[in-house]
Structure formats: C-alpha cells, structure tokens
Design an enzyme around this catalytic site. Structure first.
Site, PDB file in Angstrom:
ATOM      1  N   LYS A   1      -3.759   0.343  -2.853  1.00 33.22           N
ATOM      2  CA  LYS A   1      -4.795  -0.455  -2.159  1.00 33.22           C
ATOM      3  C   LYS A   1      -5.882   0.453  -1.607  1.00 33.22           C
ATOM      4  O   LYS A   1      -5.624   1.578  -1.221  1.00 33.22           O
ATOM      5  CB  LYS A   1      -4.127  -1.219  -1.005  1.00 33.22           C
ATOM      6  CG  LYS A   1      -5.061  -2.010  -0.108  1.00 33.22           C
ATOM      7  CD  LYS A   1      -4.334  -2.627   1.075  1.00 33.22           C
ATOM      8  CE  LYS A   1      -4.389  -1.743   2.303  1.00 33.22           C
ATOM      9  NZ  LYS A   1      -3.824  -2.380   3.503  1.00 33.22           N
TER      10      LYS A   1
ATOM     11  N   ARG B   1      -9.331   0.398   1.178  1.00 38.02           N
ATOM     12  CA  ARG B   1     -10.033  -0.376   2.203  1.00 38.02           C
ATOM     13  C   ARG B   1     -11.463   0.128   2.300  1.00 38.02           C
ATOM     14  O   ARG B   1     -11.724   1.118   2.962  1.00 38.02           O
ATOM     15  CB  ARG B   1      -9.359  -0.157   3.565  1.00 38.02           C
ATOM     16  CG  ARG B   1      -8.459  -1.301   3.961  1.00 38.02           C
ATOM     17  CD  ARG B   1      -8.225  -1.346   5.443  1.00 38.02           C
ATOM     18  NE  ARG B   1      -7.003  -2.068   5.761  1.00 38.02           N
ATOM     19  CZ  ARG B   1      -6.846  -3.363   5.614  1.00 38.02           C
ATOM     20  NH1 ARG B   1      -7.834  -4.109   5.138  1.00 38.02           N
ATOM     21  NH2 ARG B   1      -5.711  -3.937   5.926  1.00 38.02           N
TER      22      ARG B   1
ATOM     23  N   ASP C   1       0.846  -1.198   0.000  1.00 30.61           N
ATOM     24  CA  ASP C   1       0.000   0.000   0.000  1.00 30.61           C
ATOM     25  C   ASP C   1       0.879   1.244   0.000  1.00 30.61           C
ATOM     26  O   ASP C   1       2.083   1.169   0.230  1.00 30.61           O
ATOM     27  CB  ASP C   1      -1.020  -0.003   1.155  1.00 30.61           C
ATOM     28  CG  ASP C   1      -0.367  -0.155   2.513  1.00 30.61           C
ATOM     29  OD1 ASP C   1       0.760   0.324   2.686  1.00 30.61           O
ATOM     30  OD2 ASP C   1      -1.003  -0.750   3.404  1.00 30.61           O
TER      31      ASP C   1
ATOM     32  N   THR D   1      -5.134 -10.390   8.669  1.00 30.29           N
ATOM     33  CA  THR D   1      -5.993 -11.402   8.041  1.00 30.29           C
ATOM     34  C   THR D   1      -5.381 -11.902   6.724  1.00 30.29           C
ATOM     35  O   THR D   1      -5.952 -12.772   6.076  1.00 30.29           O
ATOM     36  CB  THR D   1      -7.385 -10.819   7.726  1.00 30.29           C
ATOM     37  OG1 THR D   1      -7.213  -9.753   6.767  1.00 30.29           O
ATOM     38  CG2 THR D   1      -8.065 -10.266   8.972  1.00 30.29           C
TER      39      THR D   1
HETATM   40  C1  R5P Z   1      -2.086  -1.565   6.762  1.00 28.53           C
HETATM   41  O1  R5P Z   1      -1.918  -0.395   6.482  1.00 28.53           O
HETATM   42  C2  R5P Z   1      -1.015  -2.448   7.319  1.00 28.53           C
HETATM   43  O2  R5P Z   1       0.266  -1.996   6.974  1.00 28.53           O
HETATM   44  C3  R5P Z   1      -1.209  -3.853   6.843  1.00 28.53           C
HETATM   45  O3  R5P Z   1      -1.080  -3.869   5.421  1.00 28.53           O
HETATM   46  C4  R5P Z   1      -2.561  -4.369   7.199  1.00 28.53           C
HETATM   47  O4  R5P Z   1      -2.913  -4.027   8.502  1.00 28.53           O
HETATM   48  C5  R5P Z   1      -2.605  -5.869   7.024  1.00 28.53           C
HETATM   49  O5  R5P Z   1      -3.879  -6.316   7.354  1.00 28.53           O
HETATM   50  P1  R5P Z   1      -4.513  -7.583   6.638  1.00 28.53           P
HETATM   51  O6  R5P Z   1      -3.461  -8.656   6.680  1.00 28.53           O
HETATM   52  O7  R5P Z   1      -5.702  -7.917   7.518  1.00 28.53           O
HETATM   53  O8  R5P Z   1      -4.908  -7.171   5.278  1.00 28.53           O
END
Ligand code: R5P
Length: 287
Positions: free
Chosen positions: A189, A191, A166, A220
């Site tokens: 990315k 969300r 991201d 996750t």
């Molecule tokens: C988000 O900004 C963090 O750097 C991680 O990319 C994110 O928290 C990962 O979460 P998940 O594995 O649930 O997509």
C-alpha cells in the site's frame, strides 16, 4: 483493587468489572458549563491498587483530558498504584517525523500520562510497538489476535489466507495466520497523502481462496476497502476483515457497506455508536 472509568467506554469498564466481580468505582466525570471537565471521586482510594479504564478514542482530546484528570485526582488522593488502562491509544499514528517539522504526538501523550501520575500503562495493539519505549514506566502491551483467531477458528473456513493490508502489518498477519494454520499475503500500500490509500501490488497467492484482512485499526476504511477490491480482482473467493480498534471515522461505514467484504470483525476497545453499526460488523469483547 479499584476500577474507575471516564466517559470513553463505560460499557467495556462494566464488562471488565463483571468479569473480575469488582464493583465500578464511584466517580462522576462531567462538564462545567464552560466545557471544562469536572470530577468527583466518591469513595476512598487511599492505599488502593487503582485501574483507570479509558481508551483515548474520539473525541480523543476530551477522553485524554478525562484520563489525565482522573489520574491526577487519584494520585492526590493517595492511591498506592495507578494503572492507566488505555485499550486504544489515540495519536499512535503520529509516532515519528515523516516530514520536517512534524510533531511526535504519541510521545507527547506518553509524557502527559506519566506526568499526571500513572505508575503503569496497559494497552492493546499499539499502531507501532515502539510506543512502549516512549514511557519510562512499565507498559503491558496486549493483543486481540487470540480473540480474533478464536472467532475465525469457529467459522471453520477452508483454503484460508491471512492478508496484511500493508507492509507494516506483516507480523500481526503472521501471528493470526499461525493460529489459523493459514498462508499469508501482503498488500503493498502507498499513502500519497494522509487518509488516502493506494494499492500497488499483492504479494502472495489469493486466487480461489478465502481471505481475512487483519489490521490494528479501521479508520476511514480506505485501506481495508481498497485492499478488498484488489483481492477480489485477483480472484479471492470470499473476503473477511478484522481489526482491534474500530475507529470508523468519516466515510468508513458507507465504504464498508459498498465493499466486497462479507463480514468485518471488530473488538470493543472503542465503542461503536448505533448509527455506525452496519450489519456487516461483528463485535468481540476484549474485556
Ligand atoms: C496504517 O498503517 C494502519 O495500520 C491502518 O491501516 C490505517 O490507519 C487505517 O486507516 P484507514 O481506515 O483510514 O485507511
């Protein structure tokens, strides 16, 4: 110098003690029958330089409370200095308001740690570096990037591109890429809701390349697995992923297993229980 630990990651505490050739401090962190935390520190800490090793990983509230109670007891036992060693800082993703009436839980946690009596904090790869400023005591903010870089250097991979999954992770990706003398690419990315990730675009050239996605944490695994899929569709030859903090909640393990990622390199800031230890995981120590 004295080192104590709660129940969050005793193995890491033992590794650090072995490295420093210091015995682990004698303390029992248990539970009363109603679930409250009990603590007995079985040696004097008067005048000592004390380090409490306790990542605030899952179960985050229990581990945080153990940390606070340990600090409180050490303060009342006249330790000279108390450093809270928090390799993984839970609640770091709630570090600003994104909607009206959101909490800023990362700041609340900083207030609690300071109020408990910590003199100093040592942490690693905070989700947002600005969390350092939530404390009015010194914060040592370390990074696992050199450890990850050494691992990948030894693999001697060719035509390498380091990918940030991201936009917020670009500096981290550049740090790793510079150490590996690799190009970088960025995944755009989005969300739409918490814990749901959508890939919009890939900025950079990945066709025919070996790519390493780097993130602060895998929770996750939605971010990293969607990213891997998008990279594959753009023609990436082989795909690696790495992170400092293997949170690995919910569907993470199944997603990683089903993904086109060859290997997922993680650090031991958070212990990975046996049932989550998929064959794709490689473990590095930050001890
Ligand atoms: C988000 O900004 C963090 O750097 C991680 O990319 C994110 O928290 C990962 O979460 P998940 O594995 O649930 O997509």
């Amino acid at each position: 110098l004295k080192i104590f630990t709660g129940n969050a990651n005793p193995k890491l505490a033992q590794e650090i003690c072995a490295y420093l050739k210091v015995p682990l401090g004698k303390a029992k962190v248990g539970r009363f029958s109603d679930g409250e935390i009990s603590l007995a520190i079985d040696e004097s800490v008067r005048g000592a330089d004390v380090f409490v090793i306790q990542p605030t990983c899952n179960p985050v509230n229990d581990n945080l409370m153990e940390l606070l109670i340990l600090i409180d007891a050490l303060r009342r036992a006249s330790a000279w200095r108390i450093t809270a060693v928090i390799p993984y800082y839970g609640y770091a993703r709630q570090e600003r308001k994104t909607r009206a009436r959101d909490p800023i839980s990362a700041k609340l946690v900083a207030n609690l740690i300071t109020a408990a009596g910590a003199d100093r904090v040592l942490t690693m790869d905070l989700h947002a570096g600005a969390i350092q400023g939530f404390f009015d005591i010194p914060v040592d903010h370390l990074t696992a990037i050199p450890i990850l870089a050494d691992y990948f250097k030894a693999l001697n991979l060719k035509e390498l591109v380091v990918v940030s999954p991201d936009v917020g992770g670009v500096i981290r990706a550049r740090n790793l890429a510079e150490r590996l003398k690799a190009e970088i690419a960025i995944i755009d990315k989005r969300r739409p809701t918490a814990n749901v990730a959508e890939v919009m675009n890939i900025i950079g050239e990945v066709e025919g390349k070996t790519v390493i996605m780097v993130d602060d944490l895998i929770d996750t695994a939605g971010t990293i697995c969607l990213g891997a899929q998008a990279l594959k569709e753009q023609g990436a030859r082989s795909i690696y992923a790495c992170c400092t903090h293997p949170v690995l909640s919910g569907p993470a393990v199944e997603r990683l297993e089903a993904s086109p990622i060859e290997e997922v390199v993680v650090c031991n800031t958070i212990p990975v229980p046996a049932e989550k230890n998929t064959p794709k995981l490689r473990h590095l120590s930050v001890a």
